[in-house]
Motif scaffolding. Structure first.
Motif, short mmCIF file in Angstrom:
data_model
loop_
_atom_site.label_atom_id
_atom_site.label_comp_id
_atom_site.label_asym_id
_atom_site.label_seq_id
_atom_site.Cartn_x
_atom_site.Cartn_y
_atom_site.Cartn_z
N ASN A 18 0.72 -1.24 0.03
CA ASN A 18 0.04 -0.05 0.00
C ASN A 18 0.91 1.37 -0.10
N ASP A 57 -2.77 4.29 -9.32
CA ASP A 57 -3.83 4.53 -8.74
C ASP A 57 -5.24 4.62 -9.60
N ALA A 58 -6.21 4.16 -8.70
CA ALA A 58 -7.76 4.34 -9.34
C ALA A 58 -7.87 5.82 -9.36
N ARG A 61 -7.97 7.17 -5.99
CA ARG A 61 -6.99 6.68 -5.23
C ARG A 61 -7.06 5.19 -4.78
N ASP A 62 -7.98 4.57 -4.86
CA ASP A 62 -8.27 3.38 -4.13
C ASP A 62 -9.36 2.68 -5.15
N PRO A 63 -9.12 1.47 -5.59
CA PRO A 63 -7.93 0.63 -5.39
C PRO A 63 -6.79 0.89 -6.17
N ILE A 64 -5.68 -0.05 -6.12
CA ILE A 64 -4.58 0.28 -6.91
C ILE A 64 -4.34 -0.90 -8.01
N GLU A 65 -3.83 -0.35 -8.95
CA GLU A 65 -3.35 -1.66 -10.03
C GLU A 65 -1.94 -2.13 -9.98
N MET A 74 -6.09 -5.72 -10.06
CA MET A 74 -6.58 -4.70 -9.12
C MET A 74 -6.64 -5.10 -7.50
N LEU A 75 -6.26 -4.17 -6.57
CA LEU A 75 -6.72 -4.70 -5.34
C LEU A 75 -7.01 -3.35 -4.63
N ARG A 76 -7.87 -3.66 -3.35
CA ARG A 76 -7.93 -2.32 -2.57
C ARG A 76 -7.04 -2.14 -1.89
N ARG A 77 -6.84 -1.09 -1.36
CA ARG A 77 -5.86 -0.48 -0.54
C ARG A 77 -5.65 -1.48 0.73
N ARG A 78 -6.88 -1.61 1.48
CA ARG A 78 -7.17 -2.55 2.59
C ARG A 78 -6.50 -3.94 2.37
N GLU A 79 -6.54 -4.17 1.03
CA GLU A 79 -5.99 -5.72 0.85
C GLU A 79 -4.35 -5.45 0.71
#
Lengths: 94, 838
Positions: A18, A57-58, A61-65, A74-79
């Motif tokens: 992240n 970043d999307a 800003r979240d999710p990210i690729e 892609m995944l969320r920042r939390r992940e």
């Protein structure tokens, strides 16, 4: 000397996926926690020693690729927070 | 290598198509089976099961398309379904579709499948995409490494399909058990220990290799359902022992062994010629997913879908409606004909059914366009990008990036339809977000809600029309997001949440065939559902509207009115030379019915030629009645025609009056009255209650019912407005209108939508919830607003504004949150920032 070292000090330090900026490369150390997220990441190739590039970043800003091998995902920042990585020097790829 | 029993002895081969998402599995499936496909659900779950057949010189091959899965552990529903099928149905051959361009990621699943002991063929798909990426893959080398046949394919263009069929036939004729390839090193002794235990267990069916079960049991941890309780305990003990001794989780070790072997094999079979070059898809994404350009492309896409499916789709229904209308006219002809005032029961109920089914079939053109567009979005790879762009905004409210499309279709902007909206939710992988989306989609402004809004705005808010319209179109979104959040933290809390870890597939040009097949398939499913469920529900509503009917006293009253009208008719045409044609009562009724169906046929006629043909047919079929119907220069004929028209009009008036009274007297009308004590707090009297209740069948009918209740023609809103406001009984104010509009905005889904809710959730309980919850919510909001406004004495506009602002504030409070940020360890230098932006 000190300012030259800063980059290399950061390279090699463990951090979370992240915290990387688009364009940066890293190597996966481990994925913390249990459950489906961890499992999905492992199944999609985010395994220890794998090299990952953060692509973008999307717009919000979240999710990210990220790029894992030949795959873009892609995944969320939390992940992403759960993926422990070490920074590599910025690669030429993307 | 042990030999298996040839499946050929049965002349029937069961092939399971297995592969990861985006491996092109569906294109291979379509190419193998052609149009002969069958879609059902796997038992007990909403996962779609697609199967198809083809014949191969005397061999009947059944292909089952398993859900896309990254592995066979039981973490997601799709993986569970795929695994259960493989272990329980024991297919004769597994065709494992692998994306050649991402071989290293695809092979771990292949290695896992190899361990099942079922003959496998690897379809090395998308060879063209791999080539474009500069990857040359040697299928022969891969075949040697894996020990199973490898067939290079390009599913989109049907290349390699004949080879694949031939390989399936070969393997079915002489099946061989594939080798297990992965060496699990330090885990091996533990695997052996557990598989010996499993083998000793008598209950274990011999078809699945014990070692495979042991692997799954050690791999899936507490989630495993592959082995029974006592073995599960044993597996846990062994796993814990391994983890104590080696300091690594068994699952990690297994995955790591597989993925290392996969990488080794990939490296050995692949030659990469332009390594490090940027793939085409990524180059497109640099523009399409660019921080500032992305919203623009998204809006353009959404606008296009909306414009083509909803707007142009409605245009298309104008073309298809006459087909449905002539079906109705045909039904009206073959059903027992109408009486003067009373129609045979079978006629009424038959027409009611046809009308109900027609209302829903009317949406078919919209669906065809819509599903084709959705298929294009899915196949091209843009759908995943929509999720990427919008996930952050929606995830706050318990929704998912892929909730966007359903909400748009249901009418976020200007009006849509909740039925395709609910249908489109099936693409959302996260169960909780999917349910939340299904339940809030009906809050959107469906096209059929608009007439009532227009009516009320025209009556009470002519000054501030634009503002009210703006409130209405946005308050539904606000309410939907808040409800979604509420449901997510309460009722839906325990539901499965899929990790938001998704592939951004390469862009593909969708094929016409693939898109057409999917669009037709999905539309056909919709039609089937309509056919089965709607008819049943329509009967119930019919009964509620018709019974118990009119009292004898009223019947006599209407009978007398009818007789008066007939007497007046007889007097007018007395002495007319055409009179003998209608001298008998039965002849007269026939004449009236002929006139009615003639008028509706004329209305339905598209061209002058068609219109003339109708005239000609009438003259041919009913020569004696023609003077009463067709326009003519003959004075006596004109008198006859105007007399019949007058009679027909008064007949219609009496019928409408009867219908009105019957509705008031019906169960639904009584319910409306009975609800007054509750609804009075929202300012609804029984008329509004009945209108709202009847609009459950179809929203369109709310205005029509109000028209009936206010006692005249139901098609002229302008006059209806006057009638409602001038009616002494109706004591409506602008505050009442606000309460009605708020209630209507939150109103439960219409009949067709609730059926889709049933289909998509797979549960009647959720269907009932989707009806009851919005009813109570709507009533609560409407009552609160009405009562408080009445007490404080504020006007309708102020009441609406205050409600709206409260909604906005609530949305802000729920939606606000600090986005997760990167830890600030290494603030990028100026140069790095510039590089990124560039």
């Amino acid at each position: 000397m000190q300012w030259l070292d800063r980059e290399s000090a950061v390279v090699g330090r463990t951090t979370s996926l992240n915290d990387l900026y688009p364009g940066e490369m890293c190597r996966v150390m481990e994925i913390t926690g249990e459950g489906p997220v961890r499992r999905r990441l492992l199944d999609m190739g985010v395994v220890p020693h794998q090299t990952i590039t953060v692509v973008r970043d999307a717009p919000l800003r979240d999710p990210i690729e990220i790029q894992v091998g030949e795959t873009f995902m892609m995944l969320r920042r939390r992940e992403a927070e759960r993926v422990v990585v070490t920074r590599l020097t910025k690669g030429s790829a993307s | 290598m042990s030999t298996l029993k040839p499946a050929l002895s049965r002349h029937h081969v069961l092939v399971a198509l297995s592969g990861q998402q985006n491996s092109g599995k569906s294109t291979i499936f379509n190419a193998l089976t052609g149009a002969r496909q069958h879609i059902a659900n796997y038992p007990g779950v909403t996962v779609e099961k697609k199967s198809g057949r083809y014949g191969d010189s005397g061999l009947s091959v059944e292909v089952v398309d398993l859900p896309g899965a990254y592995s066979l552990t039981s973490f997601s529903l799709e993986e569970r379904v795929a695994r259960d099928f493989l272990t329980q149905e024991r297919p004769d051959v597994i065709v494992n579709v692998v994306d050649a361009a991402t071989l290293a990621r695809g092979l771990p699943l292949t290695l896992q499948l190899l361990e099942l002991g079922v003959p496998i063929i690897v379809a090395l798909n998308m060879m063209d995409a791999a080539k474009r990426r500069g990857l040359t893959i040697d299928p022969l080398e891969l075949e040697k490494r894996l020990g199973v046949p490898v067939i290079p394919t390009i599913g989109r263009r049907g290349i390699g399909i004949a080879d694949l069929r031939a390989a399936i036939r070969r393997v079915a004729e002489a099946p061989t058990r594939p080798h297990m390839l992965v060496d699990y090193t330090v885990l091996e002794p533990f695997l052996h220990e557990l598989s010996t235990s499993i083998e000793a267990q008598t209950s274990h069916s011999s078809s699945v290799p014990p070692r495979w079960l042991a692997g799954i049991a050690l791999d899936s941890g507490n989630q495993n359902r592959a082995v029974d309780a006592s073995l599960s305990q044993r597996a846990n003990d062994i796993r814990q022992k391994f983890e104590r001794e080696n300091g690594i989780s068994a699952a990690d070790h297994i995955i790591s062994c597989r993925s290392h072997l996969a990488k080794d094999i990939t490296a050995a079979v692949t030659v990469s010629t332009h390594a490090g070059s940027v793939p085409l898809s990524e180059r497109i994404d640099r523009l399409v997913l660019h921080r500032f350009a992305a919203p623009f492309f998204l809006l353009a896409t959404i606008w296009t879908v909306y414009e083509l499916a909803i707007v142009q789709g409605y245009e298309l229904t104008k073309v298809t409606w006459p087909i449905l209308a002539s079906f109705r006219n045909w039904a009206a002809d073959i059903l027992p004909s109408a009486g003067f005032l009373w129609d045979p029961q079978i006629r009424e109920i038959g027409l009611w059914m046809v009308d109900s089914v027609n209302t829903l079939l009317n949406y078919v053109p919209i669906f065809l366009i819509l599903f084709a567009l959705i298929a294009i979005l899915e196949d091209s790879g843009y759908m995943a990008r929509i999720a990427f762009i919008l996930d952050r905004a929606l995830c706050r409210f318990g929704l998912h990036g892929q909730s966007t499309l359903p909400l748009i279709l249901a009418g976020v902007f200007a009006g849509g339809c909740a039925v395709p909206g609910v249908m489109a939710t099936r693409a959302i992988p996260d169960t909780r977000a999917r349910f939340a989306t299904i339940l809030i989609v009906p809050f959107m402004n469906c096209l059929a809600k608009i007439p009532l809004y227009t009516l009320l705005i025209g009556m009470f808010f002519t000054e501030s029309k634009g503002l009210i319209l703006f409130y209405l179109s946005t308050i539904t979104v606000i309410a939907a997001l808040l409800v979604s959040k509420l449901l997510t933290v309460t009722l839906l809390r325990g539901m499965d949440v899929a990790p938001f870890v998704m592939e951004l597939p390469r862009y593909h040009l969708p094929t016409v065939r693939g898109v057409a097949v999917r669009a037709i398939e999905r539309t056909w499913i919709y039609i089937k559902k309509v056919g089965t469920v709607v008819v049943a529900v329509a009967v119930v509503i019919y009964a509620l509207l018709q019974y118990p009917g009119l009292s004898n006293e009223r019947l006599t009253h209407f009978q007398a009115k009818g007789e008066d009208a007939i007497a007046a008719f007889a007097e007018t045409i007395h002495g007319n030379r055409f009179t003998p044609a209608v001298s008998e009562r039965s002849q007269l009724i026939t004449a009236l019915n002929v006139l009615t169906s003639y008028k509706s046929a004329k209305l339905n006629a598209g061209s002058r030629e068609a219109s003339k043909a109708i005239d000609a047919e009438l003259a041919l079929k009913h020569p004696d009645l023609t003077p009463f119907i067709l326009r003519s220069k003959d004075a006596e004929s004109r008198t006859a025609a105007s007399a019949l028209k007058a009679l027909s009009d008064s007949r219609n008036d009496i019928r409408r009056e009867m219908k009105n009274e019957r509705l008031i007297n019906s169960f639904l009308g009584r319910i409306g009255h009975a609800l007054e004590p509750v609804t009075q707090f929202a300012g609804f009297d029984w008329r509004i209650n009945v209108a709202l209740l009847s609009s459950f069948a179809a929203r369109e009918s709310s205005v029509a019912t109000l028209g009936v209740l206010f006692n005249q023609d139901d098609n002229e809103a302008a006059r209806l407005e006057d009638r409602i406001s001038s009616d002494a009984i109706a004591n409506y104010t602008a505050v009442t209108a606000v309460a009605v509009m708020l209630f209507f905005a939150l109103y439960p889904p219409c009949l067709a939508t609730t059926i889709m809710v049933r289909v998509q959730t797979g549960s009647y309980a959720w269907m009932m919830f989707s009806i009851l919850f919005p009813t109570f919510l709507g009533l609560f909001v409407a009552s609160t607003v009405y009562t408080l406004s009445t007490v404080t004495g504020i006007d309708g506009l102020t009441a609406f504004t205050v409600t709206y602002l409260i909604g906005v504030v609530a949305l802000f409070l729920v939606g606000i949150g600090i986005p997760r940020r990167r830890a600030i360890i290494n603030p990028p230098s100026q140069a790095q920032t510039l590089e990124r932006e560039g």
